[in-house]
Write a protein that holds these residues in place. Structure first.
Motif: not given
Length: 523
Positions: A282-298
């Motif tokens: 499962t994604l750890n908290e850092m990767e969760i935040h990173y994926a959310a950053l990517v989606e916010g950019m999108d």
């Protein structure tokens, strides 16, 4: 090369930019939007940039608006930038290769190097105060810098309304070049010397001190994310040139997805407790935040597309280019998974490295009436190519610059998608990146040269040459230097000739103080 593709989970024709398929009025100069992302790896998106294959990383991320842009335009599958942020941005602004402008590492404080002190070499006296406009006269501004005629200045002189929004990172603190308006931007939203935000959170006032994102005080204390604020301000700034029927250039330069990986709660929930097929965890908290950053950019990209779609007469005459400034972070102190393998898979390594993971970028272009929908182009493009390309798109010719422009326009590739061009690419990083000096993974002081499918890497510290065929071995696991010594010799000579043509600086050995030999062995 034109090549249709279908995304497995793409938003189909209903979500394509139908308004952007209109033919632009040839008598009008086009509006131009350059959407630049910070530290985004080439696979940090649900849009594939490797052989049209949807990879596990593509399935991790949710970028529906990048999918919209891909459906509407052309993806470049061999787009490259420098391995570090500031060199890329200085090349973009000047059209110069980093070997020539000599801002070869990231900048911040005035007159202070950012090189690591460990290692057996001494980096050259590079331009650690960044680029400056060629109008500056003070000794303070002209020290360890390169003077340029900026891209936005040329556009402004030719009638464009120029807007900078987000990260600048052109010049060191207290220099004229720290302010984007010095290079010809009429509007500057949030741009300064800092290469990252102190915080993405409005509740934290977007950071403090030298890392603060300035000019956004009206949002301080609010529960709002920086990517959203910048987008709102950019769209607000566009109202003026549109109302005045003036062509505009918007440089939408996000701080995302650079660290710190603050949580964007709008999107983080969908990634929590998600099993990842590549990590087999499962994604750890850092990767969760990173994926959310990517989606916010999108989401920002989507807001811009929606803004245009509501104004068909503007959309039909607006070119949109999408690019990142270097590879994604690949070190496991900030990312999950095996360092230099999982983060930019199938490319090796990441930001700061000579390997493809450090320099290969997600790039797209939509030019109404010119680019064909839903296609790919496999021609190589380097970051300095954007300078002459954007000026040619704007119909500007006969301009003069105080600097030598190394970039090669790719407009002809957009207009003639079946055309193939040979475009050798030079990278020059005679520096010591602070995060790691792992030469095995392509870090440390290096120069590199890409010609066709052959990628030659030269490590200045140990004078070692490595050769890879990136078409057959995108992960660069098989060093071919012993197998093809004639190719190594020929490419080392070409790389050396290019370094000399650019008057590139060389590091020195600590023990002797002597400059290290060029890749071909010459002094």
């Amino acid at each position: 090369m034109r090549k249709k593709f279908t995304l497995g989970n793409a938003l189909l024709s209903a979500c394509c930019l139908s308004s952007l398929s209109l033919h632009a009025q040839t008598a009008d100069r086009p509006n131009i939007i350059l959407f630049l992302v910070d530290d985004m790896g080439w696979q940090d998106t649900s849009v594939p940039f490797y052989n049209d294959s949807v990879m596990p990383l593509n399935r991790r991320y949710h970028t529906p608006n990048m999918e919209r842009l891909a459906e509407a335009g052309v993806r470049f599958t061999r787009a490259y930038a420098c391995p570090i942020s500031t060199p890329t941005r200085c090349s973009l602004m000047s059209g110069m290769n980093a070997a020539r402008h000599r801002v070869t590492n990231w900048t911040l404080d005035y007159d202070k190097r950012t090189d690591a002190e460990r290692g057996d070499i001494v980096p050259p006296e590079w331009n650690y105060n960044g680029i400056q406009p060629d109008t500056v006269t003070s000794t303070h501004d002209r020290k360890n810098t390169t003077l340029i005629t900026g891209l936005p200045e040329i556009l402004r002189r030719n009638g464009y309304y120029t807007i900078h929004c987000g990260k600048a990172h052109f010049g060191a603190i207290s220099t004229t070049g720290a302010d984007p308006s010095a290079f010809g931007f009429e509007v500057n939203i949030g741009g300064g010397a800092n290469g990252a935000p102190g915080s993405y959170l409005g509740t934290r006032n977007f950071g403090q001190g030298k890392w603060a994102v300035k000019g956004l005080e009206k949002y301080h204390g609010q529960d709002i994310f920086l990517s959203e604020v910048l987008t709102r301000e950019a769209l607000s700034a566009l109202e003026k040139p549109i109302a005045e029927k003036k062509p505009f250039y918007l440089y939408m330069s996000h701080y995302a997805v650079h660290a710190p990986y603050d949580e964007d709660k709008r999107f983080s929930g969908k990634y929590r407790n998600r099993y990842d097929e590549q990590l087999k965890d499962t994604l750890n908290e850092m990767e969760i935040h990173y994926a959310a950053l990517v989606e916010g950019m999108d989401k920002s990209l989507g807001d811009i597309l929606d803004f245009l779609q509501k104004r068909p007469e503007v959309a039909s005459n607006t070119i949109l280019l999408f690019m990142s400034d270097n590879g994604g972070q690949a070190l496991n102190n900030v990312r999950q998974g095996k360092a230099n393998r999982d983060q930019n898979y199938p490319a090796r390594a990441g930001k700061g490295s000579a390997f493809m993971g450090g320099v290969r970028e997600p790039m797209m272009v939509c030019w109404p009436g010119v680019t064909e929908k839903n296609t790919t182009n496999d021609n190589p493009v380097m970051i300095e190519d954007f300078f002459p390309t954007i000026l040619e798109m704007a119909g500007i010719s006969g301009y003069t610059t105080s600097q030598t422009v190394d970039g090669k326009s790719f407009v002809h590739l957009l207009k003639n998608p079946d055309e193939k061009r040979e475009r050798p690419i030079l990278w020059h990083f005679p520096n010591l990146w602070g995060e790691t000096q792992n030469k095995e993974e392509g870090y440390g002081a290096f120069s590199a040269y890409l010609k066709g499918n052959y990628h030659l890497i030269y490590h200045w510290e140990n004078r070692k040459l490595r050769l890879y065929n990136i078409k057959e071995d995108i992960s660069e696991q098989n060093d071919l230097s012993a197998q093809y010594p004639d190719i190594v010799k020929a490419l080392a000579k070409e790389m050396t000739d290019e370094l000399k043509r650019c008057k590139a600086q060389r590091p020195s050995l600590k023990t002797t103080g002597k400059r290290i030999a060029y890749p071909d062995g010459s002094l």
